[in-house]
Structures are given as C-alpha cells and as structure tokens.
Design a protein around this motif. Structure first.
Motif, PDB file in Angstrom:
ATOM      1  N   PHE A 225      17.338  31.274 102.840  1.00 44.50           N
ATOM      2  CA  PHE A 225      18.510  32.135 102.756  1.00 44.50           C
ATOM      3  C   PHE A 225      18.730  32.803 104.100  1.00 44.50           C
ATOM      4  CE2 PHE A 225      14.797  34.473 101.402  1.00 44.50           C
ATOM      5  CZ  PHE A 225      14.880  35.647 102.140  1.00 44.50           C
ATOM      6  N   TYR A 226      19.950  33.296 104.276  1.00 38.25           N
ATOM      7  CA  TYR A 226      20.329  33.936 105.529  1.00 38.25           C
ATOM      8  C   TYR A 226      21.335  35.040 105.235  1.00 38.25           C
ATOM      9  CZ  TYR A 226      23.110  34.485 109.785  1.00 38.25           C
ATOM     10  OH  TYR A 226      23.799  35.001 110.844  1.00 38.25           O
ATOM     11  N   PHE A 227      20.987  36.259 105.625  1.00 35.47           N
ATOM     12  CA  PHE A 227      21.892  37.393 105.502  1.00 35.47           C
ATOM     13  C   PHE A 227      22.704  37.498 106.783  1.00 35.47           C
ATOM     14  CE2 PHE A 227      18.305  38.619 102.748  1.00 35.47           C
ATOM     15  CZ  PHE A 227      18.992  38.725 101.561  1.00 35.47           C
TER      16      PHE A 227
ATOM     17  N   SER B 299      24.017  29.477  91.977  1.00 30.26           N
ATOM     18  CA  SER B 299      25.128  28.705  91.400  1.00 30.26           C
ATOM     19  C   SER B 299      24.940  28.439  89.908  1.00 30.26           C
ATOM     20  CB  SER B 299      25.307  27.391  92.150  1.00 30.26           C
ATOM     21  OG  SER B 299      24.099  26.639  92.131  1.00 30.26           O
ATOM     22  N   SER B 300      23.702  28.526  89.412  1.00 30.56           N
ATOM     23  CA  SER B 300      23.438  28.352  87.970  1.00 30.56           C
ATOM     24  C   SER B 300      23.410  29.687  87.246  1.00 30.56           C
ATOM     25  CB  SER B 300      22.096  27.647  87.768  1.00 30.56           C
ATOM     26  OG  SER B 300      22.084  26.406  88.407  1.00 30.56           O
ATOM     27  N   ASN B 301      23.809  30.747  87.928  1.00 29.74           N
ATOM     28  CA  ASN B 301      23.851  32.110  87.409  1.00 29.74           C
ATOM     29  C   ASN B 301      22.463  32.684  87.097  1.00 29.74           C
ATOM     30  OD1 ASN B 301      25.496  34.288  87.143  1.00 29.74           O
ATOM     31  ND2 ASN B 301      25.907  33.954  84.968  1.00 29.74           N
ATOM     32  N   ASN B 302      21.437  32.155  87.792  1.00 33.10           N
ATOM     33  CA  ASN B 302      20.088  32.708  87.698  1.00 33.10           C
ATOM     34  C   ASN B 302      19.953  33.815  88.725  1.00 33.10           C
ATOM     35  OD1 ASN B 302      19.242  30.752  85.789  1.00 33.10           O
ATOM     36  ND2 ASN B 302      18.897  29.303  87.454  1.00 33.10           N
ATOM     37  N   LYS B 303      19.274  34.893  88.358  1.00 37.68           N
ATOM     38  CA  LYS B 303      19.050  35.982  89.306  1.00 37.68           C
ATOM     39  C   LYS B 303      17.934  35.592  90.264  1.00 37.68           C
ATOM     40  CE  LYS B 303      20.695  39.922  86.685  1.00 37.68           C
ATOM     41  NZ  LYS B 303      21.862  40.184  87.454  1.00 37.68           N
ATOM     42  N   VAL B 304      18.202  35.777  91.543  1.00 35.24           N
ATOM     43  CA  VAL B 304      17.224  35.462  92.586  1.00 35.24           C
ATOM     44  C   VAL B 304      16.932  36.747  93.340  1.00 35.24           C
ATOM     45  CG1 VAL B 304      16.779  34.090  94.652  1.00 35.24           C
ATOM     46  CG2 VAL B 304      18.129  33.118  92.799  1.00 35.24           C
ATOM     47  N   ARG B 305      15.643  37.064  93.494  1.00 35.39           N
ATOM     48  CA  ARG B 305      15.228  38.237  94.265  1.00 35.39           C
ATOM     49  C   ARG B 305      14.524  37.773  95.525  1.00 35.39           C
ATOM     50  NH1 ARG B 305      13.183  43.189  90.496  1.00 35.39           N
ATOM     51  NH2 ARG B 305      15.051  43.269  89.220  1.00 35.39           N
ATOM     52  N   VAL B 306      14.963  38.317  96.644  1.00 30.29           N
ATOM     53  CA  VAL B 306      14.358  37.971  97.932  1.00 30.29           C
ATOM     54  C   VAL B 306      14.162  39.242  98.742  1.00 30.29           C
ATOM     55  CG1 VAL B 306      15.309  35.640  97.992  1.00 30.29           C
ATOM     56  CG2 VAL B 306      16.613  37.512  98.973  1.00 30.29           C
TER      57      VAL B 306
ATOM     58  N   VAL C 209      25.276  36.683 101.660  1.00 30.12           N
ATOM     59  CA  VAL C 209      24.080  35.863 101.807  1.00 30.12           C
ATOM     60  C   VAL C 209      24.482  34.396 101.664  1.00 30.12           C
ATOM     61  CG1 VAL C 209      23.432  36.015  99.368  1.00 30.12           C
ATOM     62  CG2 VAL C 209      21.689  35.476 101.052  1.00 30.12           C
ATOM     63  N   TYR C 210      23.898  33.557 102.514  1.00 28.06           N
ATOM     64  CA  TYR C 210      24.032  32.106 102.401  1.00 28.06           C
ATOM     65  C   TYR C 210      22.668  31.590 101.959  1.00 28.06           C
ATOM     66  CZ  TYR C 210      28.255  32.564 105.233  1.00 28.06           C
ATOM     67  OH  TYR C 210      29.493  32.918 105.703  1.00 28.06           O
ATOM     68  N   TYR C 211      22.647  30.693 100.967  1.00 28.05           N
ATOM     69  CA  TYR C 211      21.364  30.183 100.504  1.00 28.05           C
ATOM     70  C   TYR C 211      21.451  28.688 100.241  1.00 28.05           C
ATOM     71  CZ  TYR C 211      23.248  30.143  95.763  1.00 28.05           C
ATOM     72  OH  TYR C 211      24.013  29.883  94.652  1.00 28.05           O
ATOM     73  N   ASP C 212      20.308  28.045 100.327  1.00 30.21           N
ATOM     74  CA  ASP C 212      20.198  26.627 100.023  1.00 30.21           C
ATOM     75  C   ASP C 212      20.040  26.497  98.508  1.00 30.21           C
ATOM     76  OD1 ASP C 212      19.563  23.958  99.719  1.00 30.21           O
ATOM     77  OD2 ASP C 212      18.036  23.940 101.282  1.00 30.21           O
ATOM     78  N   PRO C 213      20.942  25.796  97.837  1.00 36.64           N
ATOM     79  CA  PRO C 213      20.856  25.711  96.371  1.00 36.64           C
ATOM     80  C   PRO C 213      19.575  25.023  95.892  1.00 36.64           C
ATOM     81  CG  PRO C 213      22.586  24.272  97.210  1.00 36.64           C
ATOM     82  CD  PRO C 213      22.086  25.065  98.369  1.00 36.64           C
ATOM     83  N   LYS C 214      18.936  24.238  96.741  1.00 34.44           N
ATOM     84  CA  LYS C 214      17.696  23.573  96.346  1.00 34.44           C
ATOM     85  C   LYS C 214      16.514  24.532  96.342  1.00 34.44           C
ATOM     86  CE  LYS C 214      19.277  19.299  98.410  1.00 34.44           C
ATOM     87  NZ  LYS C 214      19.177  18.465  99.600  1.00 34.44           N
TER      88      LYS C 214
ATOM     89  N   ILE D 193      25.368  27.903 100.087  1.00 26.88           N
ATOM     90  CA  ILE D 193      26.341  28.540  99.204  1.00 26.88           C
ATOM     91  C   ILE D 193      26.431  30.007  99.583  1.00 26.88           C
ATOM     92  CG2 ILE D 193      26.854  29.162  96.813  1.00 26.88           C
ATOM     93  CD1 ILE D 193      25.435  26.578  95.986  1.00 26.88           C
ATOM     94  N   LYS D 194      27.642  30.485  99.693  1.00 25.25           N
ATOM     95  CA  LYS D 194      27.886  31.877 100.073  1.00 25.25           C
ATOM     96  C   LYS D 194      28.079  32.713  98.820  1.00 25.25           C
ATOM     97  CE  LYS D 194      31.277  34.642 102.616  1.00 25.25           C
ATOM     98  NZ  LYS D 194      32.513  34.575 103.415  1.00 25.25           N
ATOM     99  N   THR D 195      27.386  33.839  98.779  1.00 27.06           N
ATOM    100  CA  THR D 195      27.541  34.759  97.662  1.00 27.06           C
ATOM    101  C   THR D 195      27.262  36.182  98.153  1.00 27.06           C
ATOM    102  OG1 THR D 195      26.955  35.160  95.349  1.00 27.06           O
ATOM    103  CG2 THR D 195      25.167  34.586  96.828  1.00 27.06           C
ATOM    104  N   ILE D 196      27.253  37.111  97.245  1.00 30.64           N
ATOM    105  CA  ILE D 196      27.007  38.509  97.583  1.00 30.64           C
ATOM    106  C   ILE D 196      25.648  38.924  97.020  1.00 30.64           C
ATOM    107  CG2 ILE D 196      27.809  40.898  97.288  1.00 30.64           C
ATOM    108  CD1 ILE D 196      29.668  39.264  99.015  1.00 30.64           C
ATOM    109  N   ALA D 197      24.838  39.544  97.867  1.00 29.67           N
ATOM    110  CA  ALA D 197      23.538  40.066  97.446  1.00 29.67           C
ATOM    111  C   ALA D 197      23.603  41.588  97.435  1.00 29.67           C
ATOM    112  CB  ALA D 197      22.449  39.595  98.388  1.00 29.67           C
TER     113      ALA D 197
END
Length: 144
Positions: free
Chosen positions: A106-108, A72-79, A95-100, A42-46
């Motif tokens: 993840f990959y920037f 995707s569940s609107n939880n904040k993820v810190r990496v 950032v692309y991340y695996d939803p599982k 899933i692609k999003t902005i970090a």
C-alpha cells in the motif's frame, strides 16, 4: 603498488560514492514502487483509527498511526503508517493498494512522500561529494 596506495588513500572517497549511489538507487526504487501502485493499485480512502507505539531496532519508541480502509471485496484492512505521518484520529487520506496483497502493498499518497526524495537527494549529495574528493585525491596522486 601505486594503485593500492591510491585506493587506501581514497577509501572514504569511494565509500561516499558507493553510499551515495546506494541511497539514490533506494530512493529511485521507492519512487518506482509507489508509482506502480498508483498505476495498477486500487485507490480508496483510509481513516486513522488508532496509534501504535512501536520500538525501532535501536530501542527507540515511535508512535505510528493505524489506518483502516475497505478493500474491493468490502473487507476491512488495517495497516500501520510510518512514524513521520502527522495524523489525528478520524483523519482520512488517499491510499493506493495492491488488491492481491492489501496488508503489505500500500501507499499513502499524502503521508509517505518524503522518503524517496530524502534518499535521492542525500544520495546525490554524497555521490557528488565523493567524486569531488576522489578527483582531488587523484590529481594529488598524479602530481607526485
């Protein structure tokens, strides 16, 4: 006996070939993992929210950026990013991340681009250099 003599004379040549091959495989594997995350992730902005001082295995301290994004569940993820990521606080990146498993998979796309090419081309250089030296030793060995 002659083969053992050739192998002992060509140890460093074979070492270069093996290390070059392994570095190339590591570069290709990294590329495949990143490509897979771009395809299925899933692609999003970090956003850079902080910097962390990390100690490497040899005791050197490096500063790495800490990114935050919403999954995707609107939880904040810190990496944590990598030490070669040049960033500023509040800077954003794709950032692309695996939803599982978004914390580890993840990959920037614009921050971690050098590693795969560096490993591949350094590996290719050592592989070619090792084969050239191996060929030269082989020709010298056959002329005896």
């Amino acid at each position: 006996m002659e083969i053992l003599s050739f192998l002992s004379d060509s140890f460093w040549d074979l070492f270069l070939v093996i290390m070059g091959f392994l570095a190339m495989v590591l570069g290709i594997d990294t590329y495949k993992k990143e490509k897979k995350l771009q395809e299925i992730g899933i692609k999003t902005i970090a956003k850079v929210i902080d910097f962390s001082d990390e100690e490497t295995s040899d005791g050197v301290k490096v500063t790495v950026p800490v990114f935050e994004f919403n999954d995707s569940s609107n939880n904040k993820v810190r990496v944590k990013g990598v030490s070669n990521s040049m960033c500023k606080i509040n800077e954003t990146t794709v950032v692309y991340y695996d939803p599982k498993n978004p914390e580890t998979e993840f990959y920037f796309a614009k921050k971690d681009f050098l590693v795969k090419y560096l490993f591949f081309f350094v590996g290719l250089f050592f592989l070619i250099l090792g084969f050239v030296y191996l060929y030269n030793h082989f020709m010298a060995f056959n002329s005896k």
